[in-house]
Write a protein that holds these residues in place. Structure first.
Motif, PDB file in Angstrom:
ATOM      1  N   ILE A 271      -6.282  -7.273  -2.012  1.00 31.74           N
ATOM      2  CA  ILE A 271      -7.250  -7.669  -3.004  1.00 31.74           C
ATOM      3  C   ILE A 271      -6.594  -7.736  -4.216  1.00 31.74           C
ATOM      4  CG2 ILE A 271      -9.544  -8.080  -3.542  1.00 31.74           C
ATOM      5  CD1 ILE A 271      -9.170  -8.545  -0.611  1.00 31.74           C
ATOM      6  N   TRP A 272      -6.433  -8.891  -5.031  1.00 32.49           N
ATOM      7  CA  TRP A 272      -6.094  -8.630  -6.233  1.00 32.49           C
ATOM      8  C   TRP A 272      -6.979  -8.319  -7.281  1.00 32.49           C
ATOM      9  CZ3 TRP A 272      -1.050  -8.887  -7.694  1.00 32.49           C
ATOM     10  CH2 TRP A 272      -0.056  -9.605  -6.719  1.00 32.49           C
TER      11      TRP A 272
ATOM     12  N   LEU B 171       3.718 -12.773  -3.724  1.00 32.07           N
ATOM     13  CA  LEU B 171       3.996 -11.438  -4.544  1.00 32.07           C
ATOM     14  C   LEU B 171       3.352 -10.021  -4.067  1.00 32.07           C
ATOM     15  CD1 LEU B 171       5.539 -10.862  -7.355  1.00 32.07           C
ATOM     16  CD2 LEU B 171       3.193 -11.101  -8.497  1.00 32.07           C
ATOM     17  N   GLY B 172       2.413 -10.412  -3.665  1.00 30.56           N
ATOM     18  CA  GLY B 172       1.460  -9.227  -2.895  1.00 30.56           C
ATOM     19  C   GLY B 172       2.376  -8.432  -1.857  1.00 30.56           C
ATOM     20  N   MET B 173       3.268  -9.264  -0.947  1.00 31.93           N
ATOM     21  CA  MET B 173       4.078  -8.430   0.040  1.00 31.93           C
ATOM     22  C   MET B 173       4.853  -7.227  -0.537  1.00 31.93           C
ATOM     23  SD  MET B 173       5.754 -11.289   2.472  1.00 31.93           S
ATOM     24  CE  MET B 173       7.258 -11.455   1.372  1.00 31.93           C
ATOM     25  N   LEU B 174       5.000  -7.482  -1.843  1.00 35.00           N
ATOM     26  CA  LEU B 174       5.748  -6.050  -2.574  1.00 35.00           C
ATOM     27  C   LEU B 174       4.989  -4.739  -2.577  1.00 35.00           C
ATOM     28  CD1 LEU B 174       7.438  -7.927  -5.664  1.00 35.00           C
ATOM     29  CD2 LEU B 174       8.477  -7.645  -3.361  1.00 35.00           C
ATOM     30  N   PHE B 175       3.593  -5.171  -2.985  1.00 34.71           N
ATOM     31  CA  PHE B 175       2.725  -3.871  -2.501  1.00 34.71           C
ATOM     32  C   PHE B 175       2.751  -3.421  -1.317  1.00 34.71           C
ATOM     33  CE2 PHE B 175       1.236  -6.092  -6.726  1.00 34.71           C
ATOM     34  CZ  PHE B 175       1.501  -4.934  -7.721  1.00 34.71           C
ATOM     35  N   MET B 176       2.459  -4.351  -0.308  1.00 34.27           N
ATOM     36  CA  MET B 176       2.266  -3.946   0.981  1.00 34.27           C
ATOM     37  C   MET B 176       3.583  -3.040   1.591  1.00 34.27           C
ATOM     38  SD  MET B 176      -0.828  -4.921   1.514  1.00 34.27           S
ATOM     39  CE  MET B 176      -0.838  -4.300   3.219  1.00 34.27           C
ATOM     40  N   LEU B 177       4.678  -3.435   1.092  1.00 37.41           N
ATOM     41  CA  LEU B 177       6.007  -2.642   1.371  1.00 37.41           C
ATOM     42  C   LEU B 177       5.886  -1.524   0.854  1.00 37.41           C
ATOM     43  CD1 LEU B 177       9.429  -4.247   1.039  1.00 37.41           C
ATOM     44  CD2 LEU B 177       9.136  -2.241   0.290  1.00 37.41           C
ATOM     45  N   ALA B 178       5.557  -1.288  -0.385  1.00 38.63           N
ATOM     46  CA  ALA B 178       5.295   0.052  -0.910  1.00 38.63           C
ATOM     47  C   ALA B 178       4.350   0.891  -0.253  1.00 38.63           C
ATOM     48  CB  ALA B 178       4.801  -0.034  -2.574  1.00 38.63           C
ATOM     49  N   GLU B 179       3.084   0.268   0.228  1.00 37.15           N
ATOM     50  CA  GLU B 179       2.330   0.978   1.069  1.00 37.15           C
ATOM     51  C   GLU B 179       2.832   1.331   2.126  1.00 37.15           C
ATOM     52  OE1 GLU B 179      -0.814   1.881   0.307  1.00 37.15           O
ATOM     53  OE2 GLU B 179      -1.268   0.841  -1.534  1.00 37.15           O
ATOM     54  N   LYS B 180       3.767   0.796   2.853  1.00 34.94           N
ATOM     55  CA  LYS B 180       4.267   1.100   4.257  1.00 34.94           C
ATOM     56  C   LYS B 180       5.435   2.310   3.972  1.00 34.94           C
ATOM     57  CE  LYS B 180       6.408   0.055   8.115  1.00 34.94           C
ATOM     58  NZ  LYS B 180       5.495  -0.340   9.703  1.00 34.94           N
TER      59      LYS B 180
ATOM     60  N   TYR C 104       3.977  -8.526   6.765  1.00 36.30           N
ATOM     61  CA  TYR C 104       3.307  -8.323   5.477  1.00 36.30           C
ATOM     62  C   TYR C 104       2.609  -9.698   5.114  1.00 36.30           C
ATOM     63  CZ  TYR C 104       6.312  -4.283   4.659  1.00 36.30           C
ATOM     64  OH  TYR C 104       7.029  -2.968   4.992  1.00 36.30           O
ATOM     65  N   LEU C 105       2.979 -10.841   5.662  1.00 34.34           N
ATOM     66  CA  LEU C 105       2.441 -11.983   5.373  1.00 34.34           C
ATOM     67  C   LEU C 105       0.797 -11.914   5.728  1.00 34.34           C
ATOM     68  CD1 LEU C 105       4.844 -14.797   5.783  1.00 34.34           C
ATOM     69  CD2 LEU C 105       3.884 -14.008   3.823  1.00 34.34           C
ATOM     70  N   LYS C 106       0.671 -11.456   6.907  1.00 30.86           N
ATOM     71  CA  LYS C 106      -0.640 -11.284   7.644  1.00 30.86           C
ATOM     72  C   LYS C 106      -1.560 -10.658   6.587  1.00 30.86           C
ATOM     73  CE  LYS C 106       0.947 -11.804  12.410  1.00 30.86           C
ATOM     74  NZ  LYS C 106       0.876 -11.036  13.720  1.00 30.86           N
ATOM     75  N   ALA C 107      -0.867  -9.746   6.005  1.00 30.82           N
ATOM     76  CA  ALA C 107      -1.661  -8.707   5.254  1.00 30.82           C
ATOM     77  C   ALA C 107      -2.281  -9.359   3.474  1.00 30.82           C
ATOM     78  CB  ALA C 107      -1.241  -7.176   5.037  1.00 30.82           C
ATOM     79  N   VAL C 108      -1.304 -10.308   3.550  1.00 28.74           N
ATOM     80  CA  VAL C 108      -1.797 -10.750   2.166  1.00 28.74           C
ATOM     81  C   VAL C 108      -2.301 -12.128   2.292  1.00 28.74           C
ATOM     82  CG1 VAL C 108       0.143  -9.364   1.031  1.00 28.74           C
ATOM     83  CG2 VAL C 108       0.628 -11.631   1.972  1.00 28.74           C
ATOM     84  N   LEU C 109      -2.173 -12.822   3.079  1.00 30.44           N
ATOM     85  CA  LEU C 109      -2.574 -14.401   3.286  1.00 30.44           C
ATOM     86  C   LEU C 109      -3.974 -14.360   3.404  1.00 30.44           C
ATOM     87  CD1 LEU C 109       0.324 -16.221   5.030  1.00 30.44           C
ATOM     88  CD2 LEU C 109       0.014 -16.273   2.615  1.00 30.44           C
ATOM     89  N   THR C 110      -4.703 -15.398   2.523  1.00 31.12           N
ATOM     90  CA  THR C 110      -6.085 -15.562   2.918  1.00 31.12           C
ATOM     91  C   THR C 110      -6.244 -17.100   3.410  1.00 31.12           C
ATOM     92  OG1 THR C 110      -6.175 -16.505   0.619  1.00 31.12           O
ATOM     93  CG2 THR C 110      -6.741 -14.286   0.970  1.00 31.12           C
ATOM     94  N   THR C 111      -7.519 -17.287   3.988  1.00 28.53           N
ATOM     95  CA  THR C 111      -7.747 -18.531   4.600  1.00 28.53           C
ATOM     96  C   THR C 111      -8.419 -19.531   3.568  1.00 28.53           C
ATOM     97  OG1 THR C 111      -9.996 -18.116   5.028  1.00 28.53           O
ATOM     98  CG2 THR C 111      -8.306 -17.612   6.664  1.00 28.53           C
ATOM     99  N   PHE C 112      -8.359 -20.842   3.674  1.00 26.43           N
ATOM    100  CA  PHE C 112      -8.889 -21.593   2.917  1.00 26.43           C
ATOM    101  C   PHE C 112     -10.398 -21.259   2.577  1.00 26.43           C
ATOM    102  CE2 PHE C 112      -5.447 -23.953   2.692  1.00 26.43           C
ATOM    103  CZ  PHE C 112      -5.327 -25.143   2.251  1.00 26.43           C
TER     104      PHE C 112
END
Length: 990
Positions: free
Chosen positions: A708-709, A805-814, A957-965
Motif C-alpha cells: 500500500i502506498w 515501482l512497488g516491486m522494488l520494495f517487495m524485493l527488499a522485503e523478500k 512480485y506483481l501479484k503483491a503490488v497490482l490492484t484491480t480496477f
C-alpha cells in the motif's frame, strides 16, 4: 548543477594566504617559515597538499621525490603534480620509496638524505606514508643535520611503536586493550629462562644495555629480556627465529581463546599502519561460547602463518629487525575513534575526534568529525524532539569524547609530542580503550581542519594573534619555530565534516589495480576534492588529461570532503557530490557507487548512528543478497504482464467496451520507459539500490501481503530520477537523464496532485488519504459532478502502472533488507545470518563474479604482484601433480600494499603450473596460473531455466503490488452503459 569554475580558489582547505612574513604584526612575522627548504618524500594527495601549503606559506625552495616503481609497474603512471611543478630541478627520483628488503630500505634512507644535501634542502616532510613513522629513518635524517617535519625519532620510538605506546599509556593511566605486548620477550625467555643466561648474552654479544637495569637483581625477567632485545636490535642480531616467535604467538593466542571464549584475537606488527601488518584469528570460535580444547588449538593453529604474513607486509623479516607482535583481544562491537593531537614538546592540544569505524580490510572508507560542540547540539535537538534514547546515547558519546581528549593530551605531554599525531581508540558503548598512536599526520586530517583552526596569541599582547587552519602548516611551523610557539587555542570553524575515500576497488571493495581515467567531471558546489592534482587541467588546452592509476602502493584516487551546519547537512552535501560525480575510463573500477549508496543509507536511517568496525562486510553481504534477488526480476517482462492484467481487468469491469481497454493500453504504453529505465538502473547496481531503499522506506506499508502506498508513487518516481541524477536537462546526453516526454508525463500529474492536496489540506505523506477520497463517486471538495469525474479519470490514468515501482520494495522485503537497521539508541542491528563466512564469501562473488575461466584452469582473481610461497624460504603453495583441498592456499597477490592469500574454492589436482615467473611477477586479472583437474565436474546452468525462473519470480512480485480496477477506481455496479464511453474518452484525454 553546473560545476564551479573557480573551485580551486573557493576550496576552503586550499589557496589561502599563509605568509606570516606579510603580517602587520611584528610578533607574527617572527614566525615566518619562508626560509624553510623541505624535500617532500611522500606521494598521493598529501604530496599535492604539502606543495600547495608550502607555496602559500611563501616557501619557494622545496622539492618532491618520485618513485620509478609507479611507471615501471604501470606504464605512463606519471605524478599529476608535475603539471604544477614544472621546474624539473625540484623533481627527484628513486627506484622506489622503501625498498623490498632491509638492505634496500637502509639504502633508500641514505639516498634520500644525499638528495637533500645535494640540492640544498634542510628538512624532510614524509606526510602519512612510507617512512613517516619509521624511527630509523627519522633518526637517519636527524643525524644528517636535517629537520624532520613530524615527530622526532625519540617520539617515534616511545609513541610510534605499538608496544612502547601501550606501556606509556599504562604509565599515564590510560585504559588499554587486553592482550600481550611482549611476546618477543617471552619467546626469548623460553630459550633463556634465567637472569644468568640473559646476562651471559649481554656479555658475549657486547650489547649496549642500561647498567641500572642489568644490575638490578629485582627487575622482572620480562623487563631484562626486553632490554636485551633492544640491545640486539641495535647491533643487528637475532636471538630467535620467526618460527620460534610464531610458536610462542600460537601459544599466547590459544591462552587468550581460553580466557575469552567466543572472541577473536587480533595480531598487529608493532611497525604496521594503514591496515598493513594485521590479522584477526578465531572466526570459527565466535559461535562457540564454550569451545573445546580441540577447537581452540585448531583456531590457534592459524597464528604462525598470520605472523609470517604480517612480518612480510611490514618488511620486518630481516636479521636484527624488531619482530615483536601485539596480541590483542578483538573487541567485536567496537567503534574506531581517534583524537587529533598537536604539540611542540612542551604543550599538547587535542583538536576533537573522528569516527573511522566504517572500514574494511583495516582500510578506512568514510571518516566523520566528532566534536564536543556538535555532540552537545545533536543531543539537545534529540531531547527537544522527544527522542530520549538517542539523546542519552549522544550524551554518552560526549562524555567519552571528553575523556579521550583529556587522556590523549596527557599522553602527548608525557611523551613530549613535538608535531602532529593521532591518538587512536576503540570505543565500546560507555567505555574506551587506547589502541595506538600514529606518529604522523593522518589521511583524514582535513576532517579536523574543517572543524577547528588554531589561534596563536602573543603572550605579551593577547590581542596580537595569528590563525592556522592547516595541520601541514602547523607541522612546518613547529619544525621551524617549535619551542617559541605558545600553546594555541582551538577555534571552531564548521560544525561537521565528512570524508569519503574514493578508491580503485571493485563492487565488493577488493582492490582493482591499474585502470585509465579518461574523464572526470568537474567538482560541484560544496565539494572539496583532494585528488593529488589529477583534475588539474592541461595548462595549454584547459582539457582533462588522461591519468593512469598506478596501484603499486595503495588504492586511493581522491579524498572527497564536505562540511555542514550539522552531520546531516554534511552527509547531504556529500550525497550530492557523489551523485553528480562521473568518472570513466578503461579497466577502471572505483567505490563511488558504494559511497553514494552508503551515505544515502545513513541519511535514510540516522546519520548519528553508531556503526562498528564490523559494519561493512555484513552490509556488502546484504547487498549481494539484494543483487542476487534482483537478477531474478525482469522489469520489462513485468511491464508487459502488467498491461495484460489491466486489459483483463478492463474486460471484467467494462464488458463489451473495447474503447476503455484501448484507452488503458495507450496510457500504459506512454509510461513504458518512464517506469522501466530507473527500475532497471536500480536493479543493476545494488549500491544504488540500497541507498534508494533506505531513503524511501517510509513511503509504503504491507497489509495482508499487499503493498500500500503511503506517499504518491509518482512523487517517489520523480524523486527516484533525482536520486539517480537523471533529472531533466536538454543539454545532457539522453542516456543520462529523463527523456523529454517522460519528464512531461511526470510533471503534469505532480502539479495535479499538488492542487488536490491543497484543496483537501493534506501533506505529501498523506497520499493514502487522498486516494481514499478519490474512490468516492460522489463529488468531494466542492467540485461539480463533471469536474469530479474528470479528476477521478485523471487520477486513474496517472496511477496506472506505477505499481511496477512497488516491486522494488517487495524485493527488499523478500531479502529482509530492512532488518539491517539503526535503532532508537543509535546502535546498528546486523542480522546474525549476515555474519556467516560462507555466505559472505558467496555474496562477494555475486557482487563481483570471478573472471571467466575454463573448467580446467585457475586464473588470477585480480591484477597485482604474484607470490607462490608464504615467505622466502618457505615451501611453494603449489607444485605439479599435487592434490589440493577446498580452502587450501594456492598463491598470494600483493595489490595496493596488501598481501591477499587466495584459497581454492574447490578441490582438485594441479596438472601444470602455468605461472612461470618468479615471486614479485606482475599478473593481470584473469591470467591463467594453473591447469587443473577438478574433483567434481562443473555443471553449466541452462539459460532457458534461468529465464523461466526470472519470469516466475517477477510474476510473484506483481501479484503483491497490482490492484484491480475496483480497488483503484471504485466504480458503481449500477453505472449506465452510456457513461462508459465518455469515461474512456476522459482517460485518453489524460
Amino acid at each position: 548543477m553546473a560545476p564551479t569554475t573557480d573551485w580551486y580558489q573557493d576550496n576552503p582547505l586550499t589557496h589561502r594566504d599563509r605568509r606570516l612574513a606579510a603580517s602587520a604584526s611584528e610578533w607574527a612575522r617572527s614566525f615566518a617559515c619562508e626560509d624553510l627548504k623541505p624535500l617532500i618524500v611522500c606521494r598521493g594527495p598529501i604530496r599535492k597538499e604539502a606543495m600547495d601549503v608550502f607555496d602559500e606559506m611563501g616557501i619557494t625552495h622545496y622539492g618532491i621525490l618520485l618513485s620509478e616503481k609507479d611507471s615501471i609497474v604501470y606504464p605512463n603512471a606519471l605524478a599529476p603534480e608535475l603539471r604544477q611543478l614544472t621546474d624539473n630541478r625540484r623533481v627527484h627520483r628513486l627506484p622506489d620509496y622503501t625498498g623490498a628488503s632491509k638492505e634496500e630500505r637502509v639504502e633508500r634512507m641514505h639516498q634520500i638524505v644525499q638528495i637533500a644535501h645535494d640540492n640544498g634542502y634542510d628538512s624532510i616532510f614524509a606526510g602519512y606514508g612510507f617512512m613517516a613513522e619509521d624511527e630509523e629513518f627519522v633518526a637517519t635524517v636527524e643525524k644528517a643535520g636535517l629537520k624532520f617535519i613530524g615527530p622526532n625519532s625519540e617520539i617515534q620510538a616511545r609513541a610510534g611503536k605499538k608496544d612502547e605506546a601501550k606501556r606509556t599509556a599504562l604509565e599515564v593511566g590510560v585504559s588499554v586493550t587486553p592482550g600481550v605486548n611482549d611476546v618477543s620477550a617471552r619467546t626469548l625467555l623460553k630459550k633463556l629462562p634465567t637472569r644468568k643466561k640473559l646476562l651471559l648474552v649481554v656479555e658475549a654479544r657486547e650489547l649496549e644495555c642500561d647498567p641500572a637495569i642489568v644490575n638490578d637483581e629485582k627487575a622482572p625477567l620480562e623487563v631484562l629480556a626486553e632490554h636485551v632485545l633492544q640491545g640486539c636490535y641495535a647491533k643487528g642480531i637475532d636471538m630467535f627465529t620467526i618460527e620460534e616467535l610464531a610458536e610462542q604467538v600460537q601459544h599466547e593466542v590459544a591462552t587468550m581463546f581460553r580466557d575469552h571464549p567466543a572472541s577473536r584475537v587480533r595480531l598487529k606488527a608493532i611497525g604496521g599502519g594503514g591496515g598493513k601488518g594485521q590479522r584477526i584469528l578465531g572466526a570459527s570460535l565466535l559461535s562457540h561460547p564454550n569451545p573445546t580444547a580441540e577447537q581452540i588449538e585448531l583456531a590457534a593453529a592459524d597464528a604462525p602463518a598470520a605472523v609470517r604474513e604480517i612480518l612480510n607486509e611490514v618488511k620486518a623479516t630481516g636479521v636484527g629487525d624488531n619482530k615483536n607482535v601485539l596480541i590483542e583481544l578483538n573487541i567485536e562491537q567496537t567503534r574506531h575513534n581517534e583524537i587529533q593531537l598537536l604539540g611542540n614538546g612542551k604543550w599538547c592540544v587535542s583538536l576533537g575526534g573522528r569516527d573511522c569505524s566504517l572500514q574494511m580490510h583495516e582500510q578506512k572508507l568514510l571518516e566523520v568529525s566528532v566534536t564536543q560542540e556538535a555532540l552537545a547540539a545533536a543531543a539537545a535537538r534529540a531531547q527537544e524532539a522527544g527522542k530520549d534514547e538517542e539523546a542519552r546515547a549522544l550524551l554518552t558519546d560526549l562524555e567519552i569524547l571528553k575523556r579521550m581528549e583529556a587522556d590523549a593530551a596527557r599522553f602527548g605531554e608525557a611523551v613530549g609530542l613535538d608535531s602532529a599525531s593521532t591518538f587512536e581508540c576503540i570505543v565500546d558503548r560507555d567505555r574506551y580503550y587506547f589502541m595506538e598512536v600514529n606518529t604522523r599526520i593522518q589521511v583524514e586530517h582535513r576532517v579536523t581542519e574543517l572543524c577547528y583552526a588554531l589561534e596563536f596569541a602573543n603572550p605579551d599582547d593577547p590581542a596580537d594573534t595569528f590563525r592556522v587552519e592547516s595541520l601541514v602548516e602547523a607541522m612546518a611551523l613547529i619544525a621551524r619555530h617549535g619551542a617559541r610557539l605558545p600553546k594555541p587555542r582551538r577555534v571552531p570553524r564548521f560544525a561537521a565534516a565528512v570524508e569519503a575515500r574514493l578508491n580503485a576497488t571493485d563492487a565488493s571493495l577488493s582492490p582493482h589495480a591499474g585502470g585509465l581515467i579518461r574523464y572526470w567531471s568537474k567538482p560541484v558546489e560544496g565539494e572539496i576534492r583532494d585528488d593529488q592534482g589529477i583534475c588539474l587541467p592541461n595548462p595549454d588546452t584547459g582539457k582533462f588529461i588522461r591519468y593512469r592509476v598506478a596501484g603499486a602502493y595503495d588504492s586511493n584516487i581522491a579524498l572527497l570532503l564536505t562540511k555542514g551546519e550539522d552531520r546531516l547537512d554534511s552527509y547531504q552535501h556529500l550525497a550530492k557530490v557523489l551523485g553528480y560525480m562521473r568518472i570513466r575510463g578503461v579497466n577502471l573500477a572505483t567505490n563511488l557507487e558504494f559511497h553514494y549508496g552508503l551515505v544515502n543509507w545513513f541519511i535514510g536511517q540516522n546519520v548519528m548512528a553508531k556503526p562498528t568496525t564490523r559494519f561493512v562486510v555484513p552490509y556488502l553481504t546484504l547487498l549481494g543478497r539484494l543483487k542476487e534477488e534482483a537478477s531474478k526480476v525482469d522489469p520489462t517482462f513485468g511491464f508487459v504482464e502488467m498491461k495484460k492484467h489491466y486489459a483483463r481487468q478492463a474486460g471484467v469491469e467494462y464488458p463489451g467496451d473495447p474503447a476503455m481497454a484501448k484507452a488503458v493500453a495507450e496510457v500504459l504504453d506512454r509510461k513504458s520507459t518512464l517506469l522501466t529505465r530507473p527500475i532497471l538502473r536500480l536493479l543493476e547496481d545494488p549500491h544504488l539500490f540500497a541507498g534508494w531503499l533506505s531513503l524511501f522506506r517510509h513511503n509504503y506499508r504491507i497489509e495482508d501481503g499487499r503493498l500500500i502506498w503511503i506517499r504518491n508513487a509518482l512523487g517517489v518516481l520523480n524523486d527516484t530520477y533525482e536520486y539517480l541524477n537523471m533529472v531533466h536537462d536538454p543539454k545532457a546526453p539522453a542516456a543520462e537523464v529523463i527523456w523529454q516526454h517522460d519528464h512531461e508525463l511526470i510533471q503534469k500529474p505532480l502539479r495535479f496532485y499538488q492542487q488536490l492536496r491543497h484543496t483537501f489540506g493534506l501533506e505529501r505523506q498523506e497520499y493514502y488519504k487522498l486516494d481514499e477520497i478519490l474512490r468516492n463517486e460522489a463529488p468531494q471538495g466542492g467540485y461539480d459532478a463533471d469536474t469530479w469525474a474528470h479528476i477521478r479519470a485523471a487520477h486513474f490514468g496517472f496511477q496506472s502502472g506505477n505499481e511496477l515501482l512497488g516491486m522494488l520494495f517487495m524485493l527488499a522485503e523478500k531479502v529482509r533488507f530492512f532488518d539491517f537497521r539503526v535503532e532508537e539508541n543509535l546502535d546498528v542491528t546486523i542480522p546474525e545470518y549476515l555474519n556467516d563466512p560462507e555466505l559472505q564469501a558467496r555474496m562477494k562473488k555475486v557482487l563481483v563474479p570471478p573472471p571467466a575461466t575454463k573448467a580446467d584452469e585457475i586464473v588470477a582473481v585480480c591484477g597485482g604482484m604474484y607470490y607462490g610461497q608464504e615467505a622466502p624460504g618457505r615451501p611453494r603453495f603449489v607444485h605439479e601433480g599435487m592434490h589440493f583441498e577446498k580452502g587450501q592456499p594456492l598463491y598470494i597477490i600483493e595489490v595496493m600494499k596488501m598481501f591477499n592469500t587466495v584459497r581454492a574454492t574447490f578441490s582438485g589436482t594441479v596438472e601444470k603450473v602455468l605461472m612461470t615467473g618468479g615471486d614479485g611477477t606482475i599478473v593481470q586479472k584473469g591470467q591463467p596460473l594453473f591447469k587443473i583437474v577438478p574433483d567434481e565436474k562443473f555443471v553449466e546452468v541452462d539459460p532457458k531455466e534461468v529465464e523461466r525462473e526470472r519470469r516466475a519470480r517477477t510474476g510473484e512480485y506483481l501479484k503483491a503490488v497490482l490492484t484491480t480496477f475496483a480497488e483503484k477506481f471504485s466504480a458503481s455496479e449500477q453505472r449506465a452503459e452510456e457513461k462508459r464511453a465518455p469515461r474512456a474518452g476522459r482517460l485518453k484525454a489524460v
